[in-house]
Design an enzyme around this catalytic site. Structure first.
Site, PDB file in Angstrom:
ATOM      1  N   HIS A   1     -69.004  61.561-140.565  1.00  0.00           N
ATOM      2  CA  HIS A   1     -70.086  62.268-141.383  1.00  0.00           C
ATOM      3  C   HIS A   1     -70.285  63.673-140.626  1.00  0.00           C
ATOM      4  O   HIS A   1     -70.411  63.737-139.515  1.00  0.00           O
ATOM      5  CB  HIS A   1     -71.138  61.573-141.380  1.00  0.00           C
ATOM      6  CG  HIS A   1     -71.499  60.221-141.892  1.00  0.00           C
ATOM      7  ND1 HIS A   1     -72.068  60.126-143.145  1.00  0.00           N
ATOM      8  CD2 HIS A   1     -70.929  59.035-141.294  1.00  0.00           C
ATOM      9  CE1 HIS A   1     -71.627  58.797-143.395  1.00  0.00           C
ATOM     10  NE2 HIS A   1     -71.131  58.180-142.345  1.00  0.00           N
TER      11      HIS A   1
ATOM     12  N   GLY B   1     -74.772  50.865-138.758  1.00  0.00           N
ATOM     13  CA  GLY B   1     -75.112  51.496-140.048  1.00  0.00           C
ATOM     14  C   GLY B   1     -73.719  51.752-140.945  1.00  0.00           C
ATOM     15  O   GLY B   1     -73.667  52.265-141.959  1.00  0.00           O
ATOM     16  N   GLN B   2     -72.529  51.324-140.300  1.00  0.00           N
ATOM     17  CA  GLN B   2     -71.317  51.091-141.159  1.00  0.00           C
ATOM     18  C   GLN B   2     -71.534  50.422-142.396  1.00  0.00           C
ATOM     19  O   GLN B   2     -71.586  49.229-142.282  1.00  0.00           O
ATOM     20  CB  GLN B   2     -69.915  51.272-140.211  1.00  0.00           C
ATOM     21  CG  GLN B   2     -68.814  51.284-141.021  1.00  0.00           C
ATOM     22  CD  GLN B   2     -67.487  51.171-140.262  1.00  0.00           C
ATOM     23  OE1 GLN B   2     -67.667  50.627-139.312  1.00  0.00           O
ATOM     24  NE2 GLN B   2     -66.277  51.674-140.746  1.00  0.00           N
TER      25      GLN B   2
ATOM     26  N   ASN C   1     -70.258  55.808-137.495  1.00  0.00           N
ATOM     27  CA  ASN C   1     -70.781  54.786-137.351  1.00  0.00           C
ATOM     28  C   ASN C   1     -69.829  53.557-137.284  1.00  0.00           C
ATOM     29  O   ASN C   1     -68.762  53.473-138.170  1.00  0.00           O
ATOM     30  CB  ASN C   1     -71.633  54.543-138.643  1.00  0.00           C
ATOM     31  CG  ASN C   1     -72.802  55.569-138.770  1.00  0.00           C
ATOM     32  OD1 ASN C   1     -73.259  56.082-137.852  1.00  0.00           O
ATOM     33  ND2 ASN C   1     -72.952  55.986-139.984  1.00  0.00           N
TER      34      ASN C   1
ATOM     35  N   ASP D   1     -70.612  63.547-149.661  1.00  0.00           N
ATOM     36  CA  ASP D   1     -71.549  62.206-149.726  1.00  0.00           C
ATOM     37  C   ASP D   1     -72.127  62.352-150.935  1.00  0.00           C
ATOM     38  O   ASP D   1     -72.989  63.120-151.255  1.00  0.00           O
ATOM     39  CB  ASP D   1     -72.487  62.139-148.255  1.00  0.00           C
ATOM     40  CG  ASP D   1     -72.753  60.498-148.145  1.00  0.00           C
ATOM     41  OD1 ASP D   1     -73.600  60.290-149.071  1.00  0.00           O
ATOM     42  OD2 ASP D   1     -72.339  60.161-147.203  1.00  0.00           O
ATOM     43  N   ILE D   2     -72.267  60.953-151.522  1.00  0.00           N
ATOM     44  CA  ILE D   2     -73.139  60.983-152.887  1.00  0.00           C
ATOM     45  C   ILE D   2     -74.445  60.823-152.527  1.00  0.00           C
ATOM     46  O   ILE D   2     -75.398  60.916-153.386  1.00  0.00           O
ATOM     47  CB  ILE D   2     -72.496  59.863-153.807  1.00  0.00           C
ATOM     48  CG1 ILE D   2     -72.653  58.468-152.997  1.00  0.00           C
ATOM     49  CG2 ILE D   2     -71.284  60.193-154.027  1.00  0.00           C
ATOM     50  CD1 ILE D   2     -72.503  57.099-153.802  1.00  0.00           C
TER      51      ILE D   2
ATOM     52  N   HIS E   1     -64.434  56.757-141.210  1.00  0.00           N
ATOM     53  CA  HIS E   1     -65.034  58.073-141.772  1.00  0.00           C
ATOM     54  C   HIS E   1     -65.846  58.568-140.724  1.00  0.00           C
ATOM     55  O   HIS E   1     -66.775  58.181-140.188  1.00  0.00           O
ATOM     56  CB  HIS E   1     -65.628  57.903-143.030  1.00  0.00           C
ATOM     57  CG  HIS E   1     -66.859  57.053-143.260  1.00  0.00           C
ATOM     58  ND1 HIS E   1     -66.615  55.779-143.167  1.00  0.00           N
ATOM     59  CD2 HIS E   1     -67.970  57.239-143.248  1.00  0.00           C
ATOM     60  CE1 HIS E   1     -67.677  55.100-143.279  1.00  0.00           C
ATOM     61  NE2 HIS E   1     -68.752  56.122-143.320  1.00  0.00           N
TER      62      HIS E   1
END
Length: 118
Positions: free
Chosen positions: A106, A97-98, A91, A34-35, A104
């Site tokens: 997390h 919060g998507q 999410n 994740d960035i 995906h």
């Protein structure tokens, strides 16, 4: 890739058009860091094929969510958090919060994860 959305960030990562720090690649999934990590281990696992949400994935492709969960375990092993514990989060929808509508998971680990979450 069988199904792709041209404006989807994760489809672009899967296609190699947007750079990402790849952790693992499978036949049906790809895992990358994740960035904006929320834990020392924060890796996203996405299917190569575009499916918008976990709810859609549950109905569209038998076994896809199972495969993401198996990849989460492998990511946890690679990052050394399998033994101490990790969290796998989906999410689903804006209220949860998507922000990228390509399903995906997390994988979070490497620090204490409180309950209940945010």
């Amino acid at each position: 890739m069988a199904s792709r959305e041209p404006n989807c960030l994760f489809c672009k990562i899967v296609a190699g058009e947007v750079p990402a720090e790849i952790v693992r690649e499978g036949e049906r999934t790809i895992a990358f860091r994740d960035i904006n990590p929320q834990a020392p281990t924060h890796v996203l696992i996405v299917p190569r094929e575009h499916v918008a949400t976990a709810a859609e994935a549950a109905h569209a492709d038998v076994g896809l969510l199972d495969e993401i969960a198996r990849e989460a375990e492998e990511v946890a092993k690679v990052d050394g958090v399998a033994e101490t514990g990790y969290r796998l989060i989906f999410n689903t929808g804006t209220g949860a919060g998507q922000t990228v509508f390509h399903v995906h998971g997390h994988v979070l680990g490497g620090r204490g994860l409180e309950w209940p979450p945010g």
